[in-house]
Design a protein around this motif. Structure first.
Motif, PDB file in Angstrom:
ATOM      1  N   GLU A 122       0.830  -1.202   0.000  1.00  0.00           N
ATOM      2  CA  GLU A 122       0.000   0.000   0.000  1.00  0.00           C
ATOM      3  C   GLU A 122       0.867   1.256   0.000  1.00  0.00           C
ATOM      4  N   TRP A 123       0.410   2.237  -0.758  1.00  0.00           N
ATOM      5  CA  TRP A 123       1.199   3.463  -0.915  1.00  0.00           C
ATOM      6  C   TRP A 123       0.245   4.657  -0.833  1.00  0.00           C
ATOM      7  N   PRO A 124       0.313   5.424   0.204  1.00  0.00           N
ATOM      8  CA  PRO A 124      -0.655   6.523   0.360  1.00  0.00           C
ATOM      9  C   PRO A 124      -0.402   7.649  -0.648  1.00  0.00           C
ATOM     10  N   VAL A 125      -1.445   8.022  -1.347  1.00  0.00           N
ATOM     11  CA  VAL A 125      -1.388   9.113  -2.315  1.00  0.00           C
ATOM     12  C   VAL A 125      -2.597  10.003  -2.103  1.00  0.00           C
ATOM     13  N   GLU A 126      -2.371  11.285  -2.010  1.00  0.00           N
ATOM     14  CA  GLU A 126      -3.480  12.223  -1.854  1.00  0.00           C
ATOM     15  C   GLU A 126      -4.225  12.363  -3.173  1.00  0.00           C
ATOM     16  N   GLU A 127      -5.529  12.188  -3.131  1.00  0.00           N
ATOM     17  CA  GLU A 127      -6.324  12.317  -4.344  1.00  0.00           C
ATOM     18  C   GLU A 127      -6.481  13.792  -4.711  1.00  0.00           C
ATOM     19  N   SER A 128      -6.353  14.092  -5.988  1.00  0.00           N
ATOM     20  CA  SER A 128      -6.498  15.469  -6.450  1.00  0.00           C
ATOM     21  C   SER A 128      -6.882  15.459  -7.920  1.00  0.00           C
ATOM     22  N   SER A 129      -7.451  16.582  -8.361  1.00  0.00           N
ATOM     23  CA  SER A 129      -7.849  16.710  -9.760  1.00  0.00           C
ATOM     24  C   SER A 129      -7.918  18.183 -10.120  1.00  0.00           C
ATOM     25  N   ASP A 130      -7.880  18.453 -11.404  1.00  0.00           N
ATOM     26  CA  ASP A 130      -7.971  19.842 -11.855  1.00  0.00           C
ATOM     27  C   ASP A 130      -8.319  19.859 -13.337  1.00  0.00           C
ATOM     28  N   LEU A 131      -8.911  20.976 -13.749  1.00  0.00           N
ATOM     29  CA  LEU A 131      -9.204  21.232 -15.156  1.00  0.00           C
ATOM     30  C   LEU A 131      -8.544  22.550 -15.525  1.00  0.00           C
ATOM     31  N   ILE A 132      -7.690  22.514 -16.536  1.00  0.00           N
ATOM     32  CA  ILE A 132      -6.975  23.716 -16.982  1.00  0.00           C
ATOM     33  C   ILE A 132      -7.374  23.951 -18.434  1.00  0.00           C
ATOM     34  N   LYS A 133      -8.097  25.049 -18.679  1.00  0.00           N
ATOM     35  CA  LYS A 133      -8.668  25.262 -20.004  1.00  0.00           C
ATOM     36  C   LYS A 133      -8.347  26.657 -20.518  1.00  0.00           C
ATOM     37  N   THR A 134      -8.051  26.730 -21.810  1.00  0.00           N
ATOM     38  CA  THR A 134      -7.881  27.998 -22.517  1.00  0.00           C
ATOM     39  C   THR A 134      -8.754  27.940 -23.770  1.00  0.00           C
ATOM     40  N   PRO A 135      -8.899  29.035 -24.506  1.00  0.00           N
ATOM     41  CA  PRO A 135      -9.669  28.964 -25.755  1.00  0.00           C
ATOM     42  C   PRO A 135      -9.112  27.967 -26.759  1.00  0.00           C
ATOM     43  N   ALA A 136      -7.822  27.607 -26.620  1.00  0.00           N
ATOM     44  CA  ALA A 136      -7.196  26.721 -27.603  1.00  0.00           C
ATOM     45  C   ALA A 136      -6.936  25.318 -27.093  1.00  0.00           C
ATOM     46  N   SER A 137      -6.980  25.101 -25.773  1.00  0.00           N
ATOM     47  CA  SER A 137      -6.587  23.790 -25.248  1.00  0.00           C
ATOM     48  C   SER A 137      -7.338  23.442 -23.976  1.00  0.00           C
ATOM     49  N   LEU A 138      -7.300  22.144 -23.669  1.00  0.00           N
ATOM     50  CA  LEU A 138      -7.932  21.629 -22.457  1.00  0.00           C
ATOM     51  C   LEU A 138      -7.046  20.542 -21.870  1.00  0.00           C
ATOM     52  N   PHE A 139      -6.821  20.611 -20.556  1.00  0.00           N
ATOM     53  CA  PHE A 139      -6.029  19.599 -19.859  1.00  0.00           C
ATOM     54  C   PHE A 139      -6.728  19.247 -18.553  1.00  0.00           C
ATOM     55  N   TYR A 158       0.050  26.461 -19.687  1.00  0.00           N
ATOM     56  CA  TYR A 158       1.122  25.494 -19.969  1.00  0.00           C
ATOM     57  C   TYR A 158       1.999  25.295 -18.731  1.00  0.00           C
ATOM     58  N   LYS A 159       2.364  26.394 -18.074  1.00  0.00           N
ATOM     59  CA  LYS A 159       3.209  26.295 -16.879  1.00  0.00           C
ATOM     60  C   LYS A 159       2.493  25.516 -15.776  1.00  0.00           C
ATOM     61  N   LYS A 160       1.210  25.776 -15.620  1.00  0.00           N
ATOM     62  CA  LYS A 160       0.445  25.079 -14.584  1.00  0.00           C
ATOM     63  C   LYS A 160       0.366  23.585 -14.889  1.00  0.00           C
ATOM     64  N   ILE A 161       0.157  23.258 -16.163  1.00  0.00           N
ATOM     65  CA  ILE A 161       0.124  21.847 -16.562  1.00  0.00           C
ATOM     66  C   ILE A 161       1.468  21.193 -16.299  1.00  0.00           C
ATOM     67  N   ASN A 162       2.522  21.866 -16.713  1.00  0.00           N
ATOM     68  CA  ASN A 162       3.860  21.302 -16.578  1.00  0.00           C
ATOM     69  C   ASN A 162       4.246  21.118 -15.109  1.00  0.00           C
ATOM     70  N   ASP A 163       3.771  22.023 -14.266  1.00  0.00           N
ATOM     71  CA  ASP A 163       4.119  21.948 -12.846  1.00  0.00           C
ATOM     72  C   ASP A 163       3.351  20.855 -12.108  1.00  0.00           C
ATOM     73  N   ASN A 164       2.262  20.376 -12.677  1.00  0.00           N
ATOM     74  CA  ASN A 164       1.405  19.436 -11.950  1.00  0.00           C
ATOM     75  C   ASN A 164       1.278  18.058 -12.586  1.00  0.00           C
ATOM     76  N   SER A 165       1.778  17.882 -13.798  1.00  0.00           N
ATOM     77  CA  SER A 165       1.537  16.611 -14.476  1.00  0.00           C
ATOM     78  C   SER A 165       2.540  15.530 -14.117  1.00  0.00           C
ATOM     79  N   GLY A 166       3.723  15.913 -13.628  1.00  0.00           N
ATOM     80  CA  GLY A 166       4.700  14.912 -13.213  1.00  0.00           C
ATOM     81  C   GLY A 166       4.339  14.290 -11.869  1.00  0.00           C
TER      82      GLY A 166
END
Length: 684
Positions: free
Chosen positions: A570-587, A623-631
């Motif tokens: 077992e490995w404890p991981v905090e659950e989290s989620s987010d939606l990052i959207k611009t007129p041109a992209s969605l993550f 992009y910066k927010k995505i890059n900071d949180n996707s790893g």
């Protein structure tokens, strides 16, 4: 069949080459050409020149009545590299309807004029520049290698090409660029038109007006520009973005007139051979609905008629007879599209060719009507008031008629009796990629088993199917292993499986790997770095915030990716989620865990084909927010088990070949299909 085809091509071009020897001459400058004086000592634009030389003069004079174009070019050599880049004169022409005449060739050195025309030797070669695209047009190139060229020399030469393509019935049209990516000191365009002929002129991005002269027989239009600075566009500017100013001229008064011209090339009611009719009848007998008949005919033309084009003379725009294409089993885009239309019409299904501009796409909505702007042909089909768009040059498309992908060409000219304007074509790409990467980690030794399950639809499936059709499983396994070696050095590719559901058009691949270095040791702590491996490669970051042109995006892109890690405990991981959207992209991301299972879910999409300049700031922040949180990193020592959300770029494993491959999948199919046809202006 292949040997026969190449034999035919060889004989055809040998004949064209022989005829060309009598179509090169040295003649006086035509009397209707107006001479322009050149200042050879200008230097104000020299510092902005490229390749070691600068253009002092570029001129094109056209006589519509004699169907002749006169060209003059003057360049000044600035550096030693300019000597290498400018010491060869190369001129293309089509010997089936054109004659080439040289008028002058001289070197100006230290204010002395050296005549080189009398001693110049021209070689005629057949380069077939589109040979790699399986296109043969019979064009020839006259080449002269200049001797004794030095820095500070000025090279000046002029020539004429006589003969317009007879496919256009003598009508004239053209696009005159008035700014380039390099500086030019002097640009001159002059057009001589018989007084009884009507010409339409339209500017784009420039307010220049012609100087008009008229006599009893002709009207001349002359445009002159001086000290034309270079216009350099930033990288990733969309091809459809109208940045370079130009002058458009055309004798075609409307798009209906262009469509009517094309209709003569694609006659509706034609007789077909018994063998072709037999094929059509077989399709009808095996299929009961118009939809299934259409799919069967489309599949036959796409897969059984290979892409090869012989496009000399009138066949630059006129398709070959469908019986010939059916018999020889090859043709270019117009041949394949016309064959499909004929087959469907014989079955009572409405089908029409569609002329396309694959580069400028929707920009041509604001252009003057002209046949020259199209470089591709596709097909529109109507069944029970439903409209379907197909590209017969794309091989191995599968699925229902509603799910057949069609590249984002945006608009086209439908060749039909009812056409009065260009038709805007809605996006019909419904494809996406869904990836699940499962890491089974039995212990902390570093051993892990990776299973990659990927489902492709739409264009993604077309591309993947084509790849597997043209490569062995051995080659595909070797390629896919190569994609992962940047992440895991100690990796063994066990097997790869490929499943094609032709009814739905979906493709599924399963890859199996054994990894020996899942855990890396850093400062006495074991660490496993995870990321949305595929999506990481698709993320696009503009280099600059301030730009005046849109930033092009691969479109459409629709990725879903799940990284699942089954850990030995077992490995404890905090659950989290987010939606990052611009007129041109969605993550989107969603991190969760259940006991020893860690799940990282991601979605990424491009919502349109470009980022507008006023949207760049928001996009870069996203992009910066995505890059900071996707790893995502898992760390372990004997006393502690943790996780860390981190920047993907800090993992040290982003940007590998595997990710980059997927990042271009949305365009890869279009690029693959595009190189199978002519990209020269006015040919398709």
């Amino acid at each position: 069949m292949r040997q026969t085809a190449f034999t035919i091509v060889f004989i055809f071009f040998l004949s064209a080459f022989s005829r060309a020897q009598n179509k090169i001459s040295k003649e006086q400058i035509p009397s209707w050409v107006t001479m322009t004086s050149i200042n050879y000592n200008q230097a104000i634009l020299d510092n902005d020149a490229e390749d070691g030389y600068v253009d002092l003069d570029y001129e094109m004079h056209v006589s519509v009545s004699s169907q002749t174009k006169y060209f003059k070019k003057v360049v000044k050599i600035l550096t030693e590299s300019g000597v290498e880049n400018s010491s060869e004169i190369s001129i293309d022409f089509d010997p089936s309807y054109q004659k080439l005449a040289f008028h002058s060739l001289k070197i100006i050195r230290d204010r002395q004029v050296i005549d080189k025309l009398s001693s110049a030797k021209f070689k005629v070669v057949q380069q077939e520049k589109d040979l790699d695209k399986h296109l043969y047009d019979g064009s020839l190139t006259a080449i002269s290698f200049l001797e004794d060229i030095r820095v500070n020399d000025v090279i000046e030469y002029s020539y004429s090409i006589k003969g317009f393509n007879p496919i256009f019935d003598g009508k004239y049209f053209g696009l005159y660029d008035v700014q380039y990516s390099v500086p030019i000191y002097n640009i001159v365009y002059k057009l001589h038109v018989p007084s009884d002929r009507t010409l339409t002129i339209k500017n784009r991005g420039t307010d220049i007006r012609p100087y008009i002269q008229q006599d009893n027989s002709e009207t001349s239009y002359e445009w002159k520009l001086s000290l034309v600075k270079a216009l350099r566009l930033p990288k990733h500017t969309p091809a459809w973005y109208d940045a370079y100013p130009m002058i458009m001229v055309s004798e075609f008064k409307s798009w209906k007139e262009v469509s009517d011209w094309a209709r003569a090339l694609y006659p509706v009611n034609i007789e077909v051979s018994s063998s072709l009719q037999k094929k059509i009848s077989a399709i009808q007998q095996k299929n009961s609905t118009a939809e299934s008949k259409t799919l069967a005919a489309l599949r036959f033309v796409q897969d059984d008629i290979r892409y090869t084009g012989i496009e000399a003379g009138e066949n630059s725009h006129k398709p070959h007879n469908p019986d010939q294409i059916f018999r020889q089993r090859f043709g270019d885009c117009k041949d394949k599209s016309y064959l499909l239309c004929v087959m469907l019409r014989k079955m009572g299904i409405e089908a029409d060719p569609v002329l396309i501009n694959t580069d400028s796409r929707k920009a041509i909505l604001n252009w003057l009507p002209s046949p020259s702007i199209f470089d591709h042909v596709t097909t529109r089909v109507k069944i029970n008031n439903n409209v379907f768009w197909f590209d017969p040059t794309i091989s191995y498309q599968r699925g229902s008629i509603k799910n057949i992908s069609y590249p984002d060409y945006q608009c086209g000219l439908v060749v039909s009796e009812s056409t009065n304007a260009l038709t805007e074509i809605p996006l019909s790409e419904k494809g996406d990629i869904s990836i699940k990467e499962i890491f089974n980690v039995p212990d902390m030794s570093g051993l892990a088993h990776l299973i990659v399950k990927t489902e492709y639809s739409g264009t993604y499936a077309d591309y993947t199917r084509d790849n597997f059709k043209n490569n062995s499983n051995y080659e595909m396994l070797k390629k896919y292993k190569g994609y992962y070696t940047d992440y895991f050095k100690d990796i063994k590719a066990d097997s790869i499986a490929f499943r094609d559901d032709e009814a739905s058009g979906f493709i599924t691949t399963n890859e199996y790997y054994t990894i020996g270095d899942f855990w890396e040791l850093e400062d006495g702590i074991k660490k496993a770095s995870l990321a949305p491996f595929v999506i990481d490669g698709a993320l696009t970051k503009p280099d600059e915030v301030n730009r005046s042109t849109p930033y092009s995006l691969s479109f459409p892109i629709n990725y879903k990716e799940e990284v699942e890690v089954n850990l030995p405990e077992e490995w404890p991981v905090e659950e989290s989620s987010d939606l990052i959207k611009t007129p041109a992209s969605l993550f989107k991301y969603d991190y969760s865990f259940s006991g020893s299972r860690v799940s990282l879910k991601y979605e990424y999409a491009h919502l349109k084909d470009c980022i507008q300049p006023n949207e760049l700031k928001d996009y870069l922040e996203a992009y910066k927010k995505i890059n900071d949180n996707s790893g995502f990193s898992l760390t372990f020592n004997e006393n502690n088990r943790t996780y860390v959300k981190s920047s993907s770029s800090q993992n040290g494993k982003s940007g590998n070949v595997y990710s980059i491959l997927y990042s271009i999948l949305a365009l890869a199919a279009i690029i693959t299909f595009t190189i199978r046809r002519s990209r020269r202006s006015g040919n398709f």
